[in-house]
Design an enzyme around this catalytic site. Structure first.
Site, short mmCIF file in Angstrom:
data_model
loop_
_atom_site.label_atom_id
_atom_site.label_comp_id
_atom_site.label_asym_id
_atom_site.label_seq_id
_atom_site.Cartn_x
_atom_site.Cartn_y
_atom_site.Cartn_z
N HIS A 153 0.79 -1.23 0.00
CA HIS A 153 0.00 0.00 0.00
C HIS A 153 0.83 1.28 0.00
O HIS A 153 0.27 2.37 0.01
CB HIS A 153 -0.93 0.03 1.21
N1 UDP Z 1 -2.61 -6.24 9.13
C1 UDP Z 1 -3.84 -6.81 9.43
N2 UDP Z 1 -4.69 -7.14 8.40
C2 UDP Z 1 -4.34 -6.96 7.10
C3 UDP Z 1 -3.07 -6.39 6.80
C4 UDP Z 1 -2.23 -6.03 7.84
O1 UDP Z 1 -4.17 -7.02 10.60
O2 UDP Z 1 -5.15 -7.28 6.21
C5 UDP Z 1 -1.75 -5.81 10.24
C6 UDP Z 1 -0.38 -6.42 10.29
O3 UDP Z 1 -0.38 -7.59 11.09
C7 UDP Z 1 0.48 -5.32 10.88
C8 UDP Z 1 -0.24 -4.04 10.52
O4 UDP Z 1 -1.55 -4.42 10.08
O5 UDP Z 1 0.51 -5.42 12.30
C9 UDP Z 1 0.49 -3.32 9.42
O6 UDP Z 1 -0.28 -2.23 9.03
P1 UDP Z 1 0.02 -1.40 7.71
O7 UDP Z 1 0.63 -2.29 6.70
O8 UDP Z 1 -1.27 -0.72 7.37
O9 UDP Z 1 0.98 -0.25 8.19
P2 UDP Z 1 2.55 -0.05 8.30
O10 UDP Z 1 3.07 -1.06 9.26
O11 UDP Z 1 3.13 -0.17 6.94
O12 UDP Z 1 2.68 1.34 8.83
#
Ligand code: UDP
Length: 354
Positions: free
Chosen positions: A198
Site C-alpha cells: 500500500h
Molecule cells: N494487518 C492486518 N490485516 C491486514 C493487513 C495487515 O491485521 O489485512 C496488520 C499487520 O499484522 C500489521 C499491521 O496491520 O501489524 C500493518 O499495518 P500497515 O501495513 O497498514 O501499516 P505499516 O506497518 O506499513 O505502517
C-alpha cells in the site's frame, strides 16, 4: 499522579499500542485519543475489538489523512486540557500532526523513534525525522535507531532509550488466538504466499504498480492478498487487473491475517509492521521496496529488498528466500523478546516520577 495522553490514528498504531495502553491506564491518569486518520470498520473497530482494547476517550472523526486537518483537529481538542506527557507512535500523518499540536510544556515521547530509510521521497521518512526532532524522549526499537539518532543526528543520548518493538508484545500476547484462527478454505501450510502492498511509491505510480503485478504473476503458488483501501482505489483509477494467481481479499482482522502469515511460505510486503512480524515469526520476507527503515531484517538476511521497476525475477528470489527458512527461524529477534511495553512503562515512570 502524572497525566499522560496517548494519540494514535491508524490500524498499525492500534495493534502496536494495544499491549501498552492497559499498563498506562493502571500506572497514570491516562487519556487515549484516536484521530480518525483510519476510520472504516475493517481498519479500526475490528482491531480495537480483537486486541481487547478499551474505547478511546475521544474519537476526533477527522476521517482524513491530511496532516493539516489532523493537526487542526488535535489542536482544537487540546484547548483547555493539560498533560504532563504525550505519547505518539511511529511515522503516520497522525503522529506528526500530534507532535506539532502538543504544547511545549508537555513532554513529547516518540515510540518507534530513530528508524530511517534515508529516502526523502517517503512521506513517512519526513514525518519520523520531524517527530524525533520535536520529541523530548525517543524510544527506538533497536540499537540501530539509537545509533542514527545520536551518532548521525546529534540528538542527546540521555533522551534516547532502546525499548524493543511492541509488535513482538502484540504477537506474543495473542499467539494462542492467532493459532486457533482457522486457515482460509483451500489453503494448506506452506502452500501459498502472503502479500500486502500500500505504500505510495508502489501504488501511486501506474508503471511501478504494473511492474509489481507482472512480477507477482511469475510466482507458481497462490498469493493471498488482503487489499488495502488505497491500493484498491489506485487499481480502479489506473484500470489495472490482478494476475490470476492472486487471491484477493478485503483487509483482514489481526488474528486471521497473522494466522495466514504464520502458515505461509513467504511474505511479500511493503508494510513496515509486516516486515517486523515476518522476522518475529521466522517467515522469509521479500520487501517490495528499494530501501527500508527496517534494515535489521535485511542485515540478518531474514528479508531481501526487491525493486520491481528494474527486475523481473521475483520467482527466483522467492525460491532463494524460501531455501533460507530454517536459518531465518533460528535467528534472534532484532526487535526484542516481547517486553517493550514493560520497558516503556518503566522509562515513563522513571522520567515522570514526582
Ligand atoms: N494487518 C492486518 N490485516 C491486514 C493487513 C495487515 O491485521 O489485512 C496488520 C499487520 O499484522 C500489521 C499491521 O496491520 O501489524 C500493518 O499495518 P500497515 O501495513 O497498514 O501499516 P505499516 O506497518 O506499513 O505502517
Amino acid at each position: 499522579m502524572a497525566h499522560v495522553l496517548t494519540i494514535i490514528g491508524t490500524r498499525p498504531e492500534i495493534i502496536k499500542m494495544a499491549p501498552l495502553i492497559p499498563l498506562l491506564d493502571d500506572a497514570f491518569e491516562h487519556t487515549f485519543l484516536f484521530t480518525g486518520q483510519h476510520y472504516s470498520q475493517n481498519m479500526v473497530e475490528i482491531f480495537l475489538d480483537e486486541m481487547g482494547l478499551r474505547r478511546p476517550d475521544a474519537f476526533l472523526d477527522v476521517n482524513d489523512s491530511d496532516r493539516d486537518r489532523l493537526e487542526e483537529g488535535i489542536r482544537a481538542w487540546l484547548v483547555g486540557r493539560h498533560f504532563d506527557a504525550v505519547l505518539v507512535y511511529g511515522d503516520t500523518n497522525s503522529t506528526l500532526a500530534a507532535a506539532r499540536a502538543v504544547p511545549k510544556e508537555a513532554k513529547l515521547v516518540h515510540i518507534e523513534a530513530g528508524i530511517r530509510s534515508f529516502d526523502s521521497r517517503m512521506p513517512e521518512e519526513f514525518n519520523r525525522i520531524e517527530v524525533d526532532r520535536l520529541s523530548h524522549y525517543r524510544l527506538p526499537p533497536s540499537g540501530l535507531g539509537r545509533y542514527f539518532l545520536t551518532d548521525f543526528e546529534g540528538i542527546d543520548p540521555d533522551t534516547v532509550e532502546v525499548v524493543g518493538n511492541l509488535v513482538v508484545d502484540a504477537y506474543r500476547q495473542n499467539r494462542e488466538r492467532i493459532l486457533s484462527a482457522p486457515l482460509d478454505d483451500g489453503l494448506s501450510p506452506r502452500g501459498y504466499h502472503l502479500l500486502t502492498m500500500h505504500r505510495a511509491e508502489n501504488v501511486d505510480d501506474p508503471k511501478r504498480l504494473k511492474a509489481i503485478l507482472d512480477n507477482l504473476a511469475r510466482l507458481d503458488k497462490p498469493v493471498v492478498f488482503p487489499v488495502h483501501p488505497r491500493t484498491e482505489a489506485r487499481m480502479r483509477e489506473f484500470g489495472l487487473e490482478f494476475p490470476v494467481n492472486l487471491r484477493i481479499l478485503e483487509p483482514l482482522g489481526y488474528y486471521r491475517f497473522m494466522r495466514l502469515m504464520h502458515d505461509c511460505e513467504l511474505v511479500i510486503t511493503d508494510s513496515g509492521g509486516v516486515q517486523e512480524e515476518a522476522v518475529t515469526l521466522g517467515v522469509p520476507c521479500i520487501t517490495l521496496r528499494d530501501n527500508t527503515e527496517r534494515m535489521e531484517t535485511v542485515f540478518l538476511q531474514a528479508a531481501v529488498l526487491y525493486d520491481a521497476d528494474h527486475r523481473n525475477d521475483l520467482d527466483v528470489v522467492a525460491a532463494d528466500m524460501c531455501a533460507r527458512r530454517d536459518v531465518i527461524r533460528s535467528l534472534k529477534n532484532p526487535y526484542g523478546e516481547g517486553d517493550a511495553a514493560q520497558r516503556i512503562l518503566r522509562f515513563l515512570q522513571d522520567k515522570l516520577a514526582g
